[in-house]
Motif scaffolding. Structure first.
Motif, short mmCIF file in Angstrom:
data_model
loop_
_atom_site.label_atom_id
_atom_site.label_comp_id
_atom_site.label_asym_id
_atom_site.label_seq_id
_atom_site.Cartn_x
_atom_site.Cartn_y
_atom_site.Cartn_z
N THR A 233 0.76 -1.26 0.00
CA THR A 233 0.12 0.05 -0.02
C THR A 233 0.84 1.13 -0.04
O THR A 233 0.61 2.29 -0.66
CB THR A 233 -0.99 -0.18 1.21
N ALA A 234 1.99 1.16 0.86
CA ALA A 234 2.90 2.47 0.80
C ALA A 234 3.32 2.79 -0.50
O ALA A 234 3.58 3.88 -0.67
CB ALA A 234 3.85 2.10 1.97
N ARG A 235 3.78 1.73 -1.17
CA ARG A 235 4.55 1.90 -2.42
C ARG A 235 3.41 2.66 -3.49
O ARG A 235 4.17 3.31 -4.25
CB ARG A 235 4.97 0.43 -3.05
N TYR A 236 2.30 2.39 -3.42
CA TYR A 236 1.59 2.99 -4.49
C TYR A 236 1.30 4.45 -3.96
O TYR A 236 1.03 5.44 -4.84
CB TYR A 236 0.11 2.36 -4.45
N LEU A 237 1.33 4.63 -2.40
CA LEU A 237 1.02 6.21 -2.05
C LEU A 237 2.35 6.78 -2.58
O LEU A 237 2.11 8.13 -2.78
CB LEU A 237 0.97 5.95 -0.60
N VAL A 255 0.88 11.80 3.16
CA VAL A 255 0.33 10.50 2.68
C VAL A 255 0.39 9.43 3.95
O VAL A 255 1.32 9.73 4.59
CB VAL A 255 0.80 9.81 1.63
N PHE A 256 -0.46 8.84 4.20
CA PHE A 256 -0.30 7.58 5.27
C PHE A 256 -1.06 6.24 4.78
O PHE A 256 -2.05 6.40 3.83
CB PHE A 256 -1.13 8.22 6.76
N GLN A 264 -5.39 0.04 3.26
CA GLN A 264 -6.14 1.22 3.00
C GLN A 264 -5.10 2.34 3.62
O GLN A 264 -4.27 2.04 4.24
CB GLN A 264 -7.54 1.50 3.93
N GLY A 265 -5.17 3.43 2.87
CA GLY A 265 -4.45 4.86 2.66
C GLY A 265 -5.16 5.85 2.29
O GLY A 265 -6.22 5.75 1.63
N ALA A 266 -4.48 6.95 2.45
CA ALA A 266 -5.05 8.10 1.92
C ALA A 266 -4.03 9.36 1.68
O ALA A 266 -2.62 9.21 2.13
CB ALA A 266 -5.98 8.80 2.97
N THR A 299 -7.22 1.08 -5.86
CA THR A 299 -8.31 1.87 -6.29
C THR A 299 -7.99 3.20 -5.68
O THR A 299 -8.06 3.13 -4.16
CB THR A 299 -9.63 1.40 -5.92
N ALA A 300 -8.05 4.13 -6.43
CA ALA A 300 -7.72 5.80 -5.88
C ALA A 300 -8.63 6.82 -6.71
O ALA A 300 -8.75 6.31 -7.99
CB ALA A 300 -6.25 5.93 -5.77
N PHE A 301 -8.93 7.76 -6.13
CA PHE A 301 -9.60 8.90 -6.60
C PHE A 301 -9.81 10.06 -5.97
O PHE A 301 -9.61 9.92 -4.74
CB PHE A 301 -11.05 8.17 -7.09
N PRO A 302 -9.48 11.20 -6.74
CA PRO A 302 -9.39 12.48 -5.86
C PRO A 302 -10.77 13.05 -5.36
O PRO A 302 -12.03 12.95 -6.19
CB PRO A 302 -9.01 13.33 -6.67
#
Length: 323
Positions: A233-237, A255-256, A264-266, A299-302
């Motif tokens: 997850t951190a790699r994609y963040l 980012v976290f 999950q992250g954001a 899955t990511a979306f602003p």
């Protein structure tokens, strides 16, 4: 309140009558603060808005009772008798007017969703102020009228001038009313045309709960597949962070990962000052959407924070310090 006192003075021509609204309005507002404290409300933008609007409503009850009592005093009754009779005659109308106004605003507190959360304090504060003003109008206002108002057997120049103006206004209204009654169908047609025009203008006007607002920040939640590890997850963040750094409008990227689960992250993207950029957060979000949605494996979306709602504000403390 000074304007209200001047209007009362202009129509009743006595400073004693002008003093009564100056007393009843603050007392009604103090009673509203007592109801706010009882309900656990704070002094904020919405409650202050309710109190500002309440000033125009709470004065109505007192002026209606004041005018009726003043009329009986001018007819020759003693102030005490006029206060009793005037309050008795107008009491039912004041109660009906108070309950009607409270019934208009109070149901807003029971509205669901954002509207209910936003307007609960506003609606209950305003309804409480109206109820307190009705009580004050039927208790304190007659007492003040019986103590302060007096019949003036020898009106001065100012009284005679204002009385002449008011009588002229009454005669003009009577002539206008007679003319309207002689042309009833024309009046009806004008009213129907006004109603149709109002409907057309209202139906074409844009409507929204809250305007679109540039809050200067974009929130981007990220979800990895089930079973993904925290480094995954951190790699994609990190990838999202590099994408955001390619835009000169973002001066801070936070980012976290791992909250509330390892999958999950954001990311929080804060923009520079509004005067230092030409693109809004809505435009930036539309540009980011194809880039982050094309990332394989997550899955990511602003998201641009809405003007209303508590979801985004509830998350603010966890990143405000880092920003």
């Amino acid at each position: 309140m000074i304007l209200v006192a001047l209007i009362v003075f202009a129509f009743l021509r006595t400073m004693r009558a002008s003093f009564i609204p100056l007393v009843t309005i603050p007392i009604s507002l103090v009673g509203s603060f007592a109801l706010m404290a009882l309900a656990g409300f704070t002094v904020n933008t919405l409650t202050l808005l309710a109190l500002v609007l309440a000033i125009g409503l709470v004065v109505d009850d007192a002026i209606v009772v004041l005018e009726n009592i003043f009329r009986h005093i001018e007819e020759g009754q003693t102030p005490f008798q006029a206060a009793l009779r005037g309050a008795r005659e107008i009491g039912f109308a004041v109660v009906a007017m108070t309950l009607t106004l409270a019934a208009v605003f109070a149901p807003l507190a029971f509205a669901p969703g954002r509207i209910g959360r936003l307007f609960t304090e506003f609606a209950l504060t305003l309804a409480g102020a109206v109820i307190v003003s009705g009580f004050v109008a039927l208790t304190l206002t007659p007492v003040l009228c019986s103590l302060l108002l007096r019949h003036n057997p020898k009106p001065g120049w100012f009284d005679r001038t204002v009385e002449g103006l008011l009588q002229g206004l009454s005669r003009g209204y009577a002539r206008l009313l007679r003319s309207s009654l002689r042309q009833r169908w024309l009046v009806v047609l004008v009213m129907l045309a006004s109603a149709v025009g109002s409907y057309l203008l209202f139906s074409q006007a844009k409507s929204e709960l809250a305007p679109v607002e540039d809050r200067g920040v974009i929130f981007m939640p990220i979800t990895a597949p089930d079973g993904a590890t925290l480094p995954y997850t951190a790699r994609y963040l990190d990838v999202v962070e590099r994408i955001a750094q390619g835009y000169p409008e973002f001066d801070r990227v936070f980012v976290f990962a791992g909250n509330p689960s390892v999958t999950q992250g954001a990311a929080f993207l804060r923009t520079v000052d509004w005067t230092a950029r030409s693109r809004s957060t809505q435009e930036l979000a539309r540009l980011l959407q194809p880039q982050v949605s094309g990332l394989p494996g997550v899955t990511a979306f602003p998201i641009t924070p809405p003007s209303l709602g508590q979801g985004f504000r509830a998350q603010r403390p966890c990143w405000a310090g880092a920003m």
